[in-house]
Design an enzyme around this catalytic site. Structure first.
Site, PDB file in Angstrom:
ATOM      1  N   CYS A  10      27.399 -78.831 -16.458  1.00  0.00           N
ATOM      2  CA  CYS A  10      28.625 -79.051 -17.209  1.00  0.00           C
ATOM      3  C   CYS A  10      28.368 -79.893 -18.457  1.00  0.00           C
ATOM      4  CB  CYS A  10      29.620 -79.791 -16.337  1.00  0.00           C
ATOM      5  SG  CYS A  10      29.859 -79.015 -14.746  1.00  0.00           S
ATOM      6  N   ARG A  66      25.800 -75.489 -21.764  1.00  0.00           N
ATOM      7  CA  ARG A  66      25.617 -76.216 -20.504  1.00  0.00           C
ATOM      8  C   ARG A  66      26.466 -75.652 -19.363  1.00  0.00           C
ATOM      9  NH1 ARG A  66      23.196 -81.173 -21.115  1.00  0.00           N
ATOM     10  NH2 ARG A  66      24.123 -81.893 -19.185  1.00  0.00           N
ATOM     11  N   TRP A 124      30.339 -75.513 -15.267  1.00  0.00           N
ATOM     12  CA  TRP A 124      29.445 -74.588 -14.560  1.00  0.00           C
ATOM     13  C   TRP A 124      29.689 -74.865 -13.089  1.00  0.00           C
ATOM     14  CZ3 TRP A 124      24.831 -75.195 -11.525  1.00  0.00           C
ATOM     15  CH2 TRP A 124      24.089 -74.032 -11.363  1.00  0.00           C
ATOM     16  N   ASN A 143      30.272 -84.562 -14.735  1.00  0.00           N
ATOM     17  CA  ASN A 143      29.115 -83.685 -14.627  1.00  0.00           C
ATOM     18  C   ASN A 143      28.251 -84.260 -13.515  1.00  0.00           C
ATOM     19  OD1 ASN A 143      26.846 -82.088 -14.992  1.00  0.00           O
ATOM     20  ND2 ASN A 143      26.121 -83.255 -16.767  1.00  0.00           N
ATOM     21  N   GLY A 144      27.847 -83.414 -12.558  1.00  0.00           N
ATOM     22  CA  GLY A 144      27.030 -83.901 -11.451  1.00  0.00           C
ATOM     23  C   GLY A 144      27.633 -83.447 -10.138  1.00  0.00           C
ATOM     24  N   GLU A 195       7.154 -64.632 -16.537  1.00  0.00           N
ATOM     25  CA  GLU A 195       8.132 -65.129 -17.505  1.00  0.00           C
ATOM     26  C   GLU A 195       8.852 -63.954 -18.178  1.00  0.00           C
ATOM     27  OE1 GLU A 195       9.651 -67.712 -18.083  1.00  0.00           O
ATOM     28  OE2 GLU A 195      10.369 -67.563 -20.140  1.00  0.00           O
ATOM     29  N   LYS A 253      12.876 -63.351 -18.048  1.00  0.00           N
ATOM     30  CA  LYS A 253      13.720 -63.162 -19.245  1.00  0.00           C
ATOM     31  C   LYS A 253      14.594 -61.924 -19.078  1.00  0.00           C
ATOM     32  CE  LYS A 253      13.646 -66.176 -20.634  1.00  0.00           C
ATOM     33  NZ  LYS A 253      13.000 -67.381 -20.289  1.00  0.00           N
ATOM     34  N   GLU A 264      17.319 -62.455 -16.390  1.00  0.00           N
ATOM     35  CA  GLU A 264      18.317 -63.459 -16.786  1.00  0.00           C
ATOM     36  C   GLU A 264      19.363 -62.880 -17.728  1.00  0.00           C
ATOM     37  OE1 GLU A 264      16.582 -67.927 -17.224  1.00  0.00           O
ATOM     38  OE2 GLU A 264      15.674 -66.457 -18.546  1.00  0.00           O
ATOM     39  N   HIS A 278      -1.195 -53.272  -3.000  1.00  0.00           N
ATOM     40  CA  HIS A 278      -0.871 -53.846  -1.699  1.00  0.00           C
ATOM     41  C   HIS A 278       0.627 -53.820  -1.413  1.00  0.00           C
ATOM     42  CE1 HIS A 278      -4.981 -54.996  -1.146  1.00  0.00           C
ATOM     43  NE2 HIS A 278      -4.992 -55.630  -2.303  1.00  0.00           N
ATOM     44  N   LYS A 283      22.075 -73.981 -18.780  1.00  0.00           N
ATOM     45  CA  LYS A 283      20.867 -74.371 -19.498  1.00  0.00           C
ATOM     46  C   LYS A 283      20.140 -75.528 -18.818  1.00  0.00           C
ATOM     47  CE  LYS A 283      18.193 -74.359 -23.148  1.00  0.00           C
ATOM     48  NZ  LYS A 283      17.247 -73.239 -23.030  1.00  0.00           N
TER      49      LYS A 283
HETATM   50  C1  G6P Z   1      17.540 -73.762 -15.896  1.00  0.00           C
HETATM   51  C2  G6P Z   1      17.457 -72.959 -17.177  1.00  0.00           C
HETATM   52  C3  G6P Z   1      16.037 -72.434 -17.361  1.00  0.00           C
HETATM   53  C4  G6P Z   1      15.043 -73.572 -17.304  1.00  0.00           C
HETATM   54  C5  G6P Z   1      15.177 -74.384 -16.021  1.00  0.00           C
HETATM   55  C6  G6P Z   1      14.357 -75.663 -16.072  1.00  0.00           C
HETATM   56  O1  G6P Z   1      17.418 -72.909 -14.807  1.00  0.00           O
HETATM   57  O2  G6P Z   1      18.376 -71.895 -17.173  1.00  0.00           O
HETATM   58  O3  G6P Z   1      15.939 -71.776 -18.612  1.00  0.00           O
HETATM   59  O4  G6P Z   1      13.759 -73.060 -17.405  1.00  0.00           O
HETATM   60  O5  G6P Z   1      16.538 -74.779 -15.838  1.00  0.00           O
HETATM   61  O6  G6P Z   1      14.870 -76.489 -17.071  1.00  0.00           O
HETATM   62  P1  G6P Z   1      14.040 -77.606 -17.826  1.00  0.00           P
HETATM   63  O7  G6P Z   1      15.018 -78.221 -18.775  1.00  0.00           O
HETATM   64  O8  G6P Z   1      13.593 -78.568 -16.765  1.00  0.00           O
HETATM   65  O9  G6P Z   1      12.898 -76.953 -18.505  1.00  0.00           O
END
Ligand code: G6P
Length: 610
Positions: free
Chosen positions: A2, A27, A75, A100-101, A483, A487, A490, A506, A605
């Site tokens: 949040c 956020r 969020w 937030n938290g 990765e 992407k 996501e 396998h 994020k």
């Molecule tokens: C969230 C974000 C990701 C990020 C991860 C770790 O899941 O959506 O994009 O890689 O957190 O975040 P950090 O700020 O620790 O890299």
């Protein structure tokens, strides 16, 4: 997670709060709301499900004004995204709270409060905070004291903004476990989860520390530490400009951030290489002594940052000869892992506030006393503050939820670490100079990889109707494939899995058919011939291949095979360069599918809760 923003000013604060929310929307974006108040109008609230734009529409229909206000973009953790669950939460029309938290003892507090006659209108853990402040206020009649007493009752993590209709010139804020900053203006003050929210109104900031409480009016702010003692925290001038978090001519932040990578990587290298060597001063005061004592590396991270750690393991073992383990922090922190005191704990995090990564670091420091290095993009973050060594990535603010430039700058920083440790394990000076030259080439190589943008855009249409995909790589390109798959899932919601290409036979080979694209990364390295055999296995089953290959790899287009050539890069930097086309692929597929690229569903994020 949040986002919080708050203001106390002589002018009307609603537009400041709304601009702050737009800048914090990365956020959390399933609902948003704000409260504004002043002596004349009392306390008013507007909330809306969906994006901040929905709240803006609501405000057009039902405007609100006030000289004090708090606002929130959510969020969801406790309770579905709905208007009733959106913040601010209000008790008895008097006390309003944004949070937030996660409050871990919310159920217990709720039970007590229900017995005392408080009525609940949401399923959130936050509403208990509003009631608890209200209850303490009835006794002590002072908002800051009531918030202080409330925080003593709370277990868990919070950043809070609280206002009361009875004190319409005052804003009280507190933090424990979630970030919060005070913005210092002239005759006005602000709070926010992230400085980005406040850049249009100030560049002077005070970062609250764990357990701090702030009592804020137009004229002044007073800070108290966890013991309730008055404290002062340094005021810092941010070098960010408001434009640093604007999209410019790009259609999405993600595309802007992909194209910023040559600059971001160059900035991350700046001043850290000289005369064919990595400069150890880059890691902070006393780094040489810490690095001398390192016998092993333990990397901890989450999400994309974890993938950067996975790549680094190949480098640290092959180039530096240092044993390295990598684990997602959320598993590590709960399994009593064995870590030796001569292990360097390396945390990797864009935000520096990821709750799991922070908790894992704290646990290992408390139990083993290992030295810690943070690789991080936010200088004022908790992770940076709690690590003795710090290597900042200089990616600049990353707004797209799907991480791009943070990842490639993390890889760049990890290469610096690799070379600093390799030197201690006997890497000859001429070899180091060769690697440093490769690093200096990196921004240019990324630029060349970006030239594939149009061709990848044209390819993306082939993916729009697909439901599954497979990404293959070998060696350090395997985590790059992971990765790439992350992407794609996501932001385009296409199921994507990554495998080391040698593992295909396998199990996953059973999935291969003409309907499932298989994406492979083929730099011209030692494993190229083996990778080619693996790709034959795919072709033999009618699978359709998309290959990003070194121009010298000898791979061409053919029946069921599309090849995208990349100029030759030094083997050391290939994982960084080959990340770029995979980012572009995910981006263009998502655009064709019409998903919300910068704010994909269900994600946030910065995950500051467990
Ligand atoms: C969230 C974000 C990701 C990020 C991860 C770790 O899941 O959506 O994009 O890689 O957190 O975040 P950090 O700020 O620790 O890299």
């Amino acid at each position: 997670m949040c986002g919080i923003v708050g203001a106390v000013a002589e002018r009307d604060v609603v537009s400041i709060l709304m601009e702050g929310l737009r800048r914090l929307e990365y956020r959390g974006y399933d609902s948003a709301g704000l409260v504004a108040l002043d002596r004349e109008h009392g306390l008013g609230r507007r909330r809306a499900v969906g994006k901040v734009a929905a709240l803006a529409e609501r405000l057009e229909d039902e405007p609100l004004t006030g000289h004090v206000g708090i606002a929130h973009t959510r969020w969801a953790t406790h309770g579905a995204p709905s208007e009733a669950n959106a913040h601010p939460h209000i008790c008895e029309g008097r006390v309003a709270v944004v949070h937030n938290g996660i409050i871990e003892n919310h159920a217990e507090l709720r039970r007590q409060q229900e017995v005392d006659g408080y009525r609940f209108t949401s399923q959130t853990d936050t509403e208990v905070i509003a009631h608890q402040v209200h209850r303490h206020l009835a006794v002590c009649n002072d908002l800051a004291e009531a918030v202080r007493r409330t925080t003593a009752d709370l277990e868990g993590a919070y950043a809070l903004g609280v206002v009361s209709a009875d004190e319409p010139g005052r804003l009280v804020a507190a933090r424990r476990g979630s970030p919060l900053v005070i913005g210092v203006g002239i005759g006005e003050h602000f709070i926010a989860s992230d400085v980005a929210a406040l850049l249009p109104v100030t560049r002077r900031f005070v970062y609250l520390e764990e357990g701090d409480l702030a009592d804020i009016t137009r004229e002044a702010y007073r800070l108290f530490d966890v013991e309730g003692q008055g404290v002062s925290r340094p005021e810092q001038e941010s070098s960010l400009t408001p434009g640093a978090v604007e999209r410019g001519n790009y259609r999405h932040f993600m595309l802007k951030e992909i194209f910023e990578q040559p600059r971001a990587v160059a900035d991350t290298l700046e001043g850290r290489l000289a005369g064919g060597r990595v400069l150890e001063e880059a890691f902070g005061y006393g780094a040489a002594e810490v690095l001398d004592g390192v016998r092993e590396v333990q990397i901890l991270a989450c999400g994309t940052s974890y993938h950067a750690g996975m790549v680094a393991r190949y480098w640290l073992e092959a180039v530096a000869g240092v044993p390295c383990s990598v684990e997602v922090a959320n598993e590590f922190r709960y399994r009593r892992p064995v870590v030796r005191p001569d292990t360097l704990v390396v945390t990797i995090s864009q935000s520096g506030e990821t709750a799991d990564t922070l908790a894992a670091l704290r646990d290992i420091k408390a139990r083993v006393g290992s030295r810690a290095l943070a690789i991080c993009n936010v200088p004022e973050s908790s992770l940076v503050r709690e690590s003795e060594l710090v290597l900042m990535t200089r990616a600049g603010p990353e707004i797209g939820v799907a991480s791009t430039k943070a990842f490639t700058t993390q890889l760049t920083a990890l290469l610096l670490l690799t070379l600093a440790l390799a030197r201690r394990n006997g890497l000859p000076a001429e070899r180091e100079a060769e690697y440093v030259a490769a690093l200096e080439e990196l921004p240019r190589r990324i630029e060349r990889a970006l030239e594939l943008n149009d061709a990848i855009d044209a390819l993306a249409a082939d993916f729009a109707d697909k439901h599954h995909s497979l990404f293959l790589g070998r060696g350090p390109l395997y985590p790059v494939a992971m990765e790439g798959a992350l992407k794609l899932k996501e932001i385009s919601y296409i199921h994507a899995e990554a495998y080391p290409a040698g593992e295909l036979k396998h199990g996953p080979l059973a999935l291969v058919d003409g309907e499932m694209p298989v994406i492979a990364i083929a730099p011209n390295d030692d494993l190229l011939e083996k990778l080619k055999s693996n790709l034959q296995e795919v072709r033999a089953r009618g699978g359709r291949l998309v290959v990003f290959a070194d121009t010298a790899a000898g791979m061409d287009d053919g029946e069921g095979v599309r090849t995208f050539p990349l100029e030759h890069s030094h083997e050391l930097i290939a994982p960084v360069v080959y990340t770029v086309p995979l980012q572009l692929l995910a981006y263009h597929v998502a655009v064709i599918k019409g998903t919300d690229v910068d704010q994909p569903r269900n994600l946030a994020k910065s995950v500051t809760v467990e």
